[in-house]
Design a protein around this motif. Structure first.
Motif, short mmCIF file in Angstrom:
data_model
loop_
_atom_site.label_atom_id
_atom_site.label_comp_id
_atom_site.label_asym_id
_atom_site.label_seq_id
_atom_site.Cartn_x
_atom_site.Cartn_y
_atom_site.Cartn_z
N PRO A 75 18.39 69.66 31.08
CA PRO A 75 17.98 68.67 30.69
C PRO A 75 16.73 68.32 29.95
CG PRO A 75 18.91 68.76 32.93
CD PRO A 75 18.65 70.36 32.47
N GLN A 78 17.22 69.31 26.45
CA GLN A 78 18.19 68.21 25.67
C GLN A 78 17.31 67.02 25.33
OE1 GLN A 78 21.09 67.60 28.75
NE2 GLN A 78 22.79 68.60 27.52
N ASN A 198 22.21 62.49 28.18
CA ASN A 198 22.61 63.48 28.80
C ASN A 198 21.47 64.13 29.46
OD1 ASN A 198 25.38 63.28 27.98
ND2 ASN A 198 25.04 64.70 26.28
N SER A 199 20.17 64.08 29.05
CA SER A 199 19.12 64.59 29.70
C SER A 199 18.93 63.75 30.87
CB SER A 199 17.99 64.69 28.67
OG SER A 199 16.73 64.83 29.44
N GLY A 202 21.26 64.41 33.51
CA GLY A 202 21.08 65.90 34.09
C GLY A 202 19.97 65.84 35.14
#
Length: 206
Positions: A75, A78, A198-199, A202
């Motif tokens: 994460p 990202q 998405n990070s 996560g």
């Protein structure tokens, strides 16, 4: 063949092609190098692909150890990649930095953002680490060879796309390059936002 895992090769090749998207890199590449000389474009294409190959290979060999040693998770990787791409996207959308002719810039754009994080981005790095882990669990040396072959094949396709992007320049001319820059900036911004999202997901799930 016991010395080569075809299934892992096919899976890794298709996955990396989808993530790294060779045709999709052409607009970004042209927006950054379209006004350069042909020799400069070819050099940037070669350097970008070599940088990407080096980064992906490094993480294939010792990715988990590197991230574990530094205390970095996927994460965080990202998020960092997303922020960097967002800065580049803003430059493309606003037109800043597109007319600077200095030679040092030719090298810099081949390294960042072309080589990484556009080609060797968080998604490709994470996928490579997963495939190496799978090869270790399922096939051993045959799996490692398959993953390595997939990485090389993807980067050869990337080089072909960037190498012959000059054909597009002859068709679209300067005005087309400017339009591509705006489109590429928008696409990069979308990719950056997706990476950052998405990070965050996560971090929350982790």
């Amino acid at each position: 063949m016991s010395w080569f895992d075809v299934q892992i090769f096919t899976h890794a090749l298709i996955t990396l092609l989808v993530i790294m998207d060779p045709p999709g890199t052409i607009p970004v590449f042209l927006s950054l190098t379209g006004r350069k000389t042909k020799a400069t474009r070819l050099r940037a294409a070669r350097q970008a692909v070599l940088v990407s190959l080096g980064v992906i290979t490094l993480f294939a060999i010792g990715g988990e150890a590197i991230l574990s040693y530094l205390g970095i998770g996927i994460p965080a990787l990202q998020g960092a990649g997303g922020l960097l791409l967002l800065l580049i996207a803003l430059d493309l959308l606003t037109g800043r930095g597109m007319t600077e002719p200095e030679a040092v810039e030719d090298v810099n754009i081949a390294l960042v953002p072309l080589g990484t994080p556009l080609l060797a981005g968080p998604g490709a790095i994470a996928a490579t680490i997963v495939f190496v882990r799978q090869a270790d669990e399922d096939s051993g040396s045959a799996g490692y060879l398959a993953v390595g072959a997939a990485i090389v094949a993807v980067h050869f396709i990337l080089w072909l796309c960037l190498r012959y992007s000059g054909v597009v320049i002859r068709i679209i001319k300067d005005s087309g390059i400017l339009l591509l820059a705006k489109i590429a900036g928008l696409l990069l911004a979308a990719i950056a936002v997706e990476l950052i999202a998405n990070s965050v997901k996560g971090f929350i799930s982790g």
